[in-house]
Design an enzyme around this catalytic site. Sequence first.
Site, PDB file in Angstrom:
ATOM      1  N   ASN A  16     -16.121  -4.345 -12.612  1.00 30.72           N
ATOM      2  CA  ASN A  16     -14.670  -4.306 -12.428  1.00 30.72           C
ATOM      3  C   ASN A  16     -14.180  -5.726 -12.731  1.00 30.72           C
ATOM      4  O   ASN A  16     -14.277  -6.614 -11.896  1.00 30.72           O
ATOM      5  CB  ASN A  16     -14.378  -3.899 -10.985  1.00 30.72           C
ATOM      6  CG  ASN A  16     -12.901  -3.814 -10.692  1.00 30.72           C
ATOM      7  OD1 ASN A  16     -12.072  -4.150 -11.547  1.00 30.72           O
ATOM      8  ND2 ASN A  16     -12.558  -3.385  -9.493  1.00 30.72           N
ATOM      9  N   ARG A  99     -14.586  -0.204 -14.823  1.00 33.94           N
ATOM     10  CA  ARG A  99     -13.281   0.228 -14.352  1.00 33.94           C
ATOM     11  C   ARG A  99     -12.248  -0.249 -15.381  1.00 33.94           C
ATOM     12  O   ARG A  99     -12.189  -1.429 -15.713  1.00 33.94           O
ATOM     13  CB  ARG A  99     -12.983  -0.412 -13.008  1.00 33.94           C
ATOM     14  CG  ARG A  99     -11.646   0.013 -12.484  1.00 33.94           C
ATOM     15  CD  ARG A  99     -11.349  -0.662 -11.185  1.00 33.94           C
ATOM     16  NE  ARG A  99     -10.155  -0.093 -10.610  1.00 33.94           N
ATOM     17  CZ  ARG A  99      -9.642  -0.486  -9.464  1.00 33.94           C
ATOM     18  NH1 ARG A  99     -10.237  -1.418  -8.769  1.00 33.94           N
ATOM     19  NH2 ARG A  99      -8.552   0.068  -9.006  1.00 33.94           N
ATOM     20  N   HIS A 187      -5.008   3.833  -9.173  1.00 31.43           N
ATOM     21  CA  HIS A 187      -5.985   3.996  -8.070  1.00 31.43           C
ATOM     22  C   HIS A 187      -6.714   5.343  -8.137  1.00 31.43           C
ATOM     23  O   HIS A 187      -7.183   5.867  -7.130  1.00 31.43           O
ATOM     24  CB  HIS A 187      -5.302   3.860  -6.681  1.00 31.43           C
ATOM     25  CG  HIS A 187      -4.721   2.512  -6.442  1.00 31.43           C
ATOM     26  ND1 HIS A 187      -3.419   2.321  -6.032  1.00 31.43           N
ATOM     27  CD2 HIS A 187      -5.250   1.271  -6.563  1.00 31.43           C
ATOM     28  CE1 HIS A 187      -3.171   1.031  -5.910  1.00 31.43           C
ATOM     29  NE2 HIS A 187      -4.267   0.367  -6.238  1.00 31.43           N
ATOM     30  N   HIS A 214      -3.622   4.964  -0.193  1.00 37.53           N
ATOM     31  CA  HIS A 214      -4.541   3.873  -0.560  1.00 37.53           C
ATOM     32  C   HIS A 214      -3.787   2.571  -0.314  1.00 37.53           C
ATOM     33  O   HIS A 214      -2.964   2.153  -1.133  1.00 37.53           O
ATOM     34  CB  HIS A 214      -4.964   3.999  -2.034  1.00 37.53           C
ATOM     35  CG  HIS A 214      -5.830   2.867  -2.485  1.00 37.53           C
ATOM     36  ND1 HIS A 214      -7.188   2.993  -2.691  1.00 37.53           N
ATOM     37  CD2 HIS A 214      -5.539   1.573  -2.748  1.00 37.53           C
ATOM     38  CE1 HIS A 214      -7.684   1.819  -3.045  1.00 37.53           C
ATOM     39  NE2 HIS A 214      -6.697   0.937  -3.108  1.00 37.53           N
ATOM     40  N   LEU A 215      -4.034   1.956   0.847  1.00 39.77           N
ATOM     41  CA  LEU A 215      -3.288   0.760   1.238  1.00 39.77           C
ATOM     42  C   LEU A 215      -4.215  -0.451   1.180  1.00 39.77           C
ATOM     43  O   LEU A 215      -4.947  -0.737   2.131  1.00 39.77           O
ATOM     44  CB  LEU A 215      -2.722   0.927   2.657  1.00 39.77           C
ATOM     45  CG  LEU A 215      -1.928   2.218   2.938  1.00 39.77           C
ATOM     46  CD1 LEU A 215      -1.443   2.251   4.382  1.00 39.77           C
ATOM     47  CD2 LEU A 215      -0.752   2.351   1.969  1.00 39.77           C
ATOM     48  N   GLY A 216      -4.223  -1.118   0.039  1.00 41.34           N
ATOM     49  CA  GLY A 216      -5.024  -2.339  -0.116  1.00 41.34           C
ATOM     50  C   GLY A 216      -4.106  -3.447  -0.566  1.00 41.34           C
ATOM     51  O   GLY A 216      -2.904  -3.410  -0.308  1.00 41.34           O
ATOM     52  N   GLY A 218      -3.371  -3.915  -3.640  1.00 44.12           N
ATOM     53  CA  GLY A 218      -2.525  -2.986  -4.390  1.00 44.12           C
ATOM     54  C   GLY A 218      -2.402  -1.731  -3.530  1.00 44.12           C
ATOM     55  O   GLY A 218      -3.319  -1.440  -2.761  1.00 44.12           O
ATOM     56  N   ARG A 247       3.178  -7.601  -4.971  1.00 45.73           N
ATOM     57  CA  ARG A 247       4.013  -6.800  -5.896  1.00 45.73           C
ATOM     58  C   ARG A 247       5.139  -6.118  -5.129  1.00 45.73           C
ATOM     59  O   ARG A 247       4.965  -5.717  -3.979  1.00 45.73           O
ATOM     60  CB  ARG A 247       3.155  -5.769  -6.622  1.00 45.73           C
ATOM     61  CG  ARG A 247       2.252  -6.393  -7.671  1.00 45.73           C
ATOM     62  CD  ARG A 247       1.319  -5.376  -8.277  1.00 45.73           C
ATOM     63  NE  ARG A 247      -0.047  -5.577  -7.853  1.00 45.73           N
ATOM     64  CZ  ARG A 247      -1.013  -4.671  -7.948  1.00 45.73           C
ATOM     65  NH1 ARG A 247      -0.762  -3.496  -8.463  1.00 45.73           N
ATOM     66  NH2 ARG A 247      -2.229  -4.940  -7.529  1.00 45.73           N
ATOM     67  N   MET A 291      -2.377  -8.924   5.094  1.00 48.68           N
ATOM     68  CA  MET A 291      -1.857  -8.249   6.281  1.00 48.68           C
ATOM     69  C   MET A 291      -2.401  -8.870   7.572  1.00 48.68           C
ATOM     70  O   MET A 291      -1.709  -8.941   8.580  1.00 48.68           O
ATOM     71  CB  MET A 291      -2.189  -6.758   6.202  1.00 48.68           C
ATOM     72  CG  MET A 291      -1.567  -5.925   7.264  1.00 48.68           C
ATOM     73  SD  MET A 291       0.246  -5.998   7.266  1.00 48.68           S
ATOM     74  CE  MET A 291       0.686  -4.741   6.083  1.00 48.68           C
ATOM     75  N   ARG A 292      -3.654  -9.352   7.531  1.00 49.34           N
ATOM     76  CA  ARG A 292      -4.238  -9.943   8.745  1.00 49.34           C
ATOM     77  C   ARG A 292      -3.449 -11.170   9.194  1.00 49.34           C
ATOM     78  O   ARG A 292      -3.191 -11.348  10.382  1.00 49.34           O
ATOM     79  CB  ARG A 292      -5.706 -10.345   8.488  1.00 49.34           C
ATOM     80  CG  ARG A 292      -6.630  -9.157   8.426  1.00 49.34           C
ATOM     81  CD  ARG A 292      -7.947  -9.517   7.822  1.00 49.34           C
ATOM     82  NE  ARG A 292      -7.809  -9.828   6.398  1.00 49.34           N
ATOM     83  CZ  ARG A 292      -8.802  -9.852   5.539  1.00 49.34           C
ATOM     84  NH1 ARG A 292     -10.007  -9.597   5.949  1.00 49.34           N
ATOM     85  NH2 ARG A 292      -8.590 -10.116   4.263  1.00 49.34           N
ATOM     86  N   GLY A 335      -8.146  -1.540   2.041  1.00 55.51           N
ATOM     87  CA  GLY A 335      -8.396  -2.593   3.032  1.00 55.51           C
ATOM     88  C   GLY A 335      -7.503  -2.496   4.252  1.00 55.51           C
ATOM     89  O   GLY A 335      -7.961  -2.662   5.383  1.00 55.51           O
ATOM     90  N   GLY A 337      -5.445   0.303   5.047  1.00 54.72           N
ATOM     91  CA  GLY A 337      -5.538   1.661   5.600  1.00 54.72           C
ATOM     92  C   GLY A 337      -6.804   1.863   6.421  1.00 54.72           C
ATOM     93  O   GLY A 337      -6.793   2.535   7.454  1.00 54.72           O
ATOM     94  N   GLU A 386     -14.863   3.127  -4.976  1.00 57.06           N
ATOM     95  CA  GLU A 386     -14.598   3.367  -6.398  1.00 57.06           C
ATOM     96  C   GLU A 386     -15.842   3.152  -7.256  1.00 57.06           C
ATOM     97  O   GLU A 386     -16.063   3.854  -8.234  1.00 57.06           O
ATOM     98  CB  GLU A 386     -13.471   2.432  -6.869  1.00 57.06           C
ATOM     99  CG  GLU A 386     -12.120   2.821  -6.299  1.00 57.06           C
ATOM    100  CD  GLU A 386     -11.269   1.642  -5.887  1.00 57.06           C
ATOM    101  OE1 GLU A 386     -11.786   0.746  -5.176  1.00 57.06           O
ATOM    102  OE2 GLU A 386     -10.092   1.595  -6.264  1.00 57.06           O
TER     103      GLU A 386
END
Length: 404
Positions: A16, A99, A187, A214-216, A218, A247, A291-292, A335, A337, A386
């Site tokens: 990837n 990918r 995704h 899919h909450l990462g 991206g 984004r 997010m952390r 990540g 989610g 993935e």
Amino acid sequence: MNNQENLRGQAILTINAGSSSIKFSVFLLPQSNQILVGQIDGIGGESTFKVRWCSENSEHTINWPHAKQPHNHREALSELIQWLHSAAQDVEIIAVGHRVVHGGQKYSAPTIITDEVMKELEALMALAPLHEPHNLAGIRAAQESFGDIPQIACFDTAFHRTHSFVDDCYAIPRSFYDKGVCRYGFHGLSYQYIAERLMTMFPKESGGKVIVAHLGNGASMTALKGGISIASTMGFSSLDGLPMGTRCGDIDPGVLLYMMQHEGLSANEISDILYKESGLKGLSGGLSNDMRTLEASALPEAKEAIDYYVREVKREIGALTALMAGLDVLVFTGGIGSNSAMIRARVLKDMSWIGIDIDEEHNLKGETIVSSPASKVLCLKINTDEERVIARHAFELTKQICDV
Ligand code: AMP
């Protein structure tokens, strides 16, 4: 480096390739046991090379074998292959699965890469200028390093090529649709993995109306009916839909016109703002895309960034549920989610109107089922993979053309 001499046999390498990184993994055949994962970061500058053997928990930093930093993807991949040869001497790579973010309207399935396919993918670079060139650089580097073994492209857009016209189009002149300006969705490799896991883990429910979030870094959400993608929040580019790390997500195109006509910003400047300076990072006043960090911060801007994020996820659950006329299963992955009990709890709060009832304790503990037995909607937390999907596709296509 630890002794891996018990590992032997044929294997698939997955790659990837990003702008300055290569994530990789090796799967031993025929069972597709993942034996290692790793990442080369900072290609072209101060780069690092890290590997984790799946039989162990800790990550190892590998010193560049020739005390020389790789200048580009080709050199990085060549070092990776040399390292693989010495660290897993009895493992023979028989195919490489890549990918590839964009497969355009044509590629709705994984594909063996030929010169002709490569030419067609190069023509698609304009559709994903921030991702596709690096994906293709990874393919070229692998072709040079591995010679003749099959290289397989696995597309993030392919899973969504099942959408109907109205789930695929924009309300602009139809001539643009014919030129490829449509909702591709991304995704897809993650959604495919989750759809397959659901079929194994919850066979009855998996055939119903499912939303996967899919909450990462991206982020997108997809509505599945009977395991097939019918709509997704991401559209023509990976900017659309949910706000992401950097984004913007859903935005009124009038804002872009304003930036151009009244702020005098160029296309490149706007692109940088929308791809790199927006989302959680932009809304938190530049604090962080992670997010952390936002969850740990007391700043009001951090709280507002999270509030907006949660609002948008809830809004899209409502929209996708309306498109399917109901909801049976909601899956969190990526990540955020998979790891943020707080985001899951806030998204699932006040959703009884849709039939959702959270089990707070299960959610906090990070269990697979995060809804209560009384909940009409089964809410789940499933880690995505993935690389495993890429490895499987690569193995299946390789079996068709080689004696393995
Ligand atoms: P991904 O792109 O799927 O690897 O997800 C990366 C994102 O997941 C990071 O940017 C973090 O914001 C988020 N993340 C990872 N672990 C946690 C956690 N424990 N709590 C909240 N967010 C997390």
